[in-house]
Design an enzyme around this catalytic site. Structure first.
Site, short mmCIF file in Angstrom:
data_model
loop_
_atom_site.label_atom_id
_atom_site.label_comp_id
_atom_site.label_asym_id
_atom_site.label_seq_id
_atom_site.Cartn_x
_atom_site.Cartn_y
_atom_site.Cartn_z
N ASP A 401 0.82 -1.21 0.00
CA ASP A 401 0.00 0.00 0.00
C ASP A 401 0.86 1.27 0.00
OD1 ASP A 401 -2.35 1.47 0.09
OD2 ASP A 401 -3.10 0.51 1.91
N GLU A 450 -5.37 -1.49 -7.10
CA GLU A 450 -6.41 -0.56 -6.66
C GLU A 450 -6.57 0.50 -7.74
OE1 GLU A 450 -7.87 1.65 -2.59
OE2 GLU A 450 -5.75 1.73 -3.11
N GLU A 456 -13.89 1.79 -0.07
CA GLU A 456 -13.38 2.45 1.13
C GLU A 456 -13.86 3.90 1.22
OE1 GLU A 456 -9.02 4.15 0.13
OE2 GLU A 456 -9.14 1.97 0.17
#
Length: 653
Positions: A401, A450, A456
């Site tokens: 991430d 992503e 989210e």
């Protein structure tokens, strides 16, 4: 990378214009080398992109292409079948004609015309160091062209952001001048053209900026010369940059610049040029790579209910997640942020509350894999040690991430991670990352990306973000570049009137069936069941249905769709067919002809559709079973923000 029929360089040609056409003859690219280089793209003789100025500006002030004098040209053809593990279809055919122009400067321009569109890339045959000061690309579409772009959310430093934003639907002459990341789609009348890139390695990704005159001009992040650390997560950021964008040694190719052409919106989500032009598999055997579904902790904030232990980032909570995954035959759980002290960046030591060896042993016995979350630079700084250590422990992969940039060194880092993880048989789920450029073909262990305005965002967003609209927009644009880790599965569902943002108890915009359909509509070989296990357990039939849906398929077709309105996707795996439909906030009926089924056979269709009261209670849904055949059709109603899933399997007596 194209498999090409050999051709011989002829003597330098005298003409200043060179044309290459697609195998069908409908798509053409014309290159003019009178002054530098321009490329014009046409469909059936109608210009879609007019005289785009393209070139590489070198650090010595010279241009890579300086005119027609001494240029050598050759033409080749490509025609081959591409195997595509973990892609939207197992294999597909790619055919194209290619034009190669080599200049005396030691730089060349390679142009490909396929029936899907046009692509070009620069390359160099020079030895020694090459420093690219900038790459020019002025895509002249014309004023008043409708366009869909995602601007950077960091106005002060646009090249450092998470590559997540909604699409601005506007015209080129009124578009914001904030740089936008790719893909970008422009309606050119006869067709839509989407700007993409492929096979990008050791080079920055492209951004585009409107000039207010109908053109999109390319921008690139400068080369980082010094990195520094944020005080949280031990994340790095670019502190200082050079006055150039890329540097390399020896001969090399630069990324493909793609202009994907789509006459029908329904063709857009299954466009293949990004995957087709990427470098083929570097890692060899892919039999160890396992796609699948994940019981995920972070989205629902570890909010287990009715258990006899304190829920959170601890061993007991993850044992519960493992049991849930095993019961429903989910392939993985993810330990997201918190399993190690992320502010210290100490990936080699879990926190005291997480007994990782115990969890791995327990999960392996229950045939559930564990994927660990980390930050890009944190794992990169101890890459071989971390991969070796956790692979030997039995971890199956990493969710990585917060890269949040796409300069040259970012691409180099991602390649290092993909290579190291492949050598240690670890899969990757890449978050906070630039839009994919075909890396999943080169490194098939990279299962998902992503770079999407995913679920989210409902935890802290607002109704104006209009998720149902985005949900039926991005499949037509973003999915042209590759798979998406959208993280669906919400069981708390809101109508346009009653939706509320909540970080700890998040709620989707749209219906329960809208959530279910995303498992079929979106390309996502590694996908999440994002809500909390105890909520799923209260909905056993719905949960079993979600758990039964595959994440990779043999074939994919969009049978109906209009960008920003709705989409209906048909997928096939073996002899079972899966249909998923999504709508925006407008309710609508769709009719699906079942003539794709083998004739003369009986099938059972299981329908999951919006309930009759889904317009006022977005949780409302219903199951129905029908006997169907190729002679039948299905008419299905979708509520506002709604959706549906149909599973059709051979009937059994």
């Amino acid at each position: 990378m194209l498999l090409l029929v050999a051709a011989v360089w002829p003597f330098a040609m005298q003409a200043k214009s060179y044309q290459v056409k697609s195998p069908s003859g409908r798509v053409s690219a014309t290159v003019n080398l009178d002054k530098g280089a321009t490329i014009t793209v046409a469909l059936d003789g109608h210009t879609l992109l007019k005289g785009a100025n393209i070139n590489l500006l070198l650090n010595d002030g010279q241009a890579a292409l300086q005119g027609d004098r001494g240029v050598k040209a050759k033409r080749t053809k490509a025609s081959h079948t591409i195997d595509a593990p973990f892609y939207r279809q197992r294999q597909f055919r790619f055919e194209a004609n290619q034009l190669d122009l080599l200049a005396p400067t030691g730089f060349g321009l390679r142009v490909v015309a396929s029936n899907e569109g046009v692509a070009y890339r620069f390359y160099t045959t020079r030895t020694g160091e090459t420093v690219v000061k900038n790459e020019s690309a002025q895509y002249q579409f014309g004023n008043n062209r409708r366009a869909w772009l995602s601007p950077s959310t960091n106005v002060k430093n646009p090249f450092q952001m998470a590559f997540q934003n909604i699409y601005h639907d506007t015209t080129l002459d009124t578009l914001s001048t904030v740089p936008s990341f790719l893909p970008a789609t422009v309606d050119c009348g006869q067709a839509k053209v989407t700007l993409l890139e492929s096979d990008a390695h050791a080079y920055p990704g492209m951004w585009v900026e409107a000039d207010g005159k109908g053109s999109l001009n390319a921008l690139f992040a400068p080369y980082p010369t010094r990195m520094d650390y944020h005080p949280w997560r031990r994340m790095t950021y670019v502190a200082e940059t050079a006055n150039y964008i890329a540097t390399s040694k020896g001969a090399r190719v630069y990324p493909w610049r793609i202009m994907q052409i789509s006459e029908k919106d329904a063709d857009m989500p299954t466009a293949n040029m990004v995957y087709a032009l990427a470098e083929p598999n570097r890692i060899g055997d892919t039999s160890w790579i396992k796609p699948g579904k994940v019981s995920w902790d972070w989205w629902s904030d570890w909010n287990l209910e009715g258990v006899d232990f304190r829920a959170g980032i601890n061993t007991n909570t993850y044992l519960y997640y493992i049991d849930f995954a095993a019961k429903h035959k989910l392939e993985y759980i993810i330990l997201d942020e918190g399993w190690y002290d992320s502010n210290k960046g100490d990936i080699m030591h879990p926190i005291a509350d997480v007994d990782l060896p115990r969890l791995i042993s327990y999960a392996n016995k229950r045939h559930v894999g564990i994927i660990l979350w980390t930050v890009f630079n944190v794992i990169d700084e101890q890459l071989e040690e971390a991969c070796s250590h956790y692979a030997k422990m039995g971890v199956k992969g990493f969710k990585v991430d917060f890269l949040d940039r796409n300069d040259q060194t970012a691409f180099e880092m991602v390649d290092r991670l993909a290579d190291a993880c492949a050598r240690h048989h670890l899969v990757l789920d890449l978050h906070g990352i630039y839009t994919p450029t075909g890396l999943n073909r080169t490194y098939p262990n990279v299962l998902n990306f992503e770079s999407v305005f995913g679920m989210e965002e409902v935890k802290w967003g607002s109704l104006k973000n209009n998720h149902p609209l985005y949900d039926v927009t991005f499949p037509f644009i973003r999915m042209q570049s590759g798979s998406v880790d959208f993280t669906p599965g919400a069981l708390r569902n809101g109508t346009r009137k009653d939706w509320l943002a909540s970080y700890t108890k998040p709620m989707s915009q749209g219906t329960r069936c809208h959530q279910a359909a995303e498992y079929v509509v979106y390309d996502s070989p590694l996908t999440m069941l994002s809500d909390v296990p105890t909520s799923y357990e209260r909905e056993p039939r719905f949960t079993s249905f979600l758990a039964s849906l595959p994440t990779v398929f043999d074939k994919t077709t969009v049978v109906e769709g209009q960008m920003g309105s709705h989409i209906v996707t048909l997928r096939q795996k073996g002899n079972i067919y899966y249909i998923g439909g999504l709508t925006n906030w407008d309710e609508r009926d769709v009719t699906i002809n079942l003539n794709f089924l083998p004739a003369g056979q009986a099938f059972k269709a299981t329908l999951l559709t919006d309930g009759i009261n889904a317009d006022r209670n977005a949780n409302d849904h219903r199951f129905e079973a029908r006997q169907v055949s190729a002679a039948d059709s299905l008419t299905i109603h979708m509520a506002s923000g709604g959706g549906f899933v149909v599973v059709i399997a051979p009937a059994t007596r």
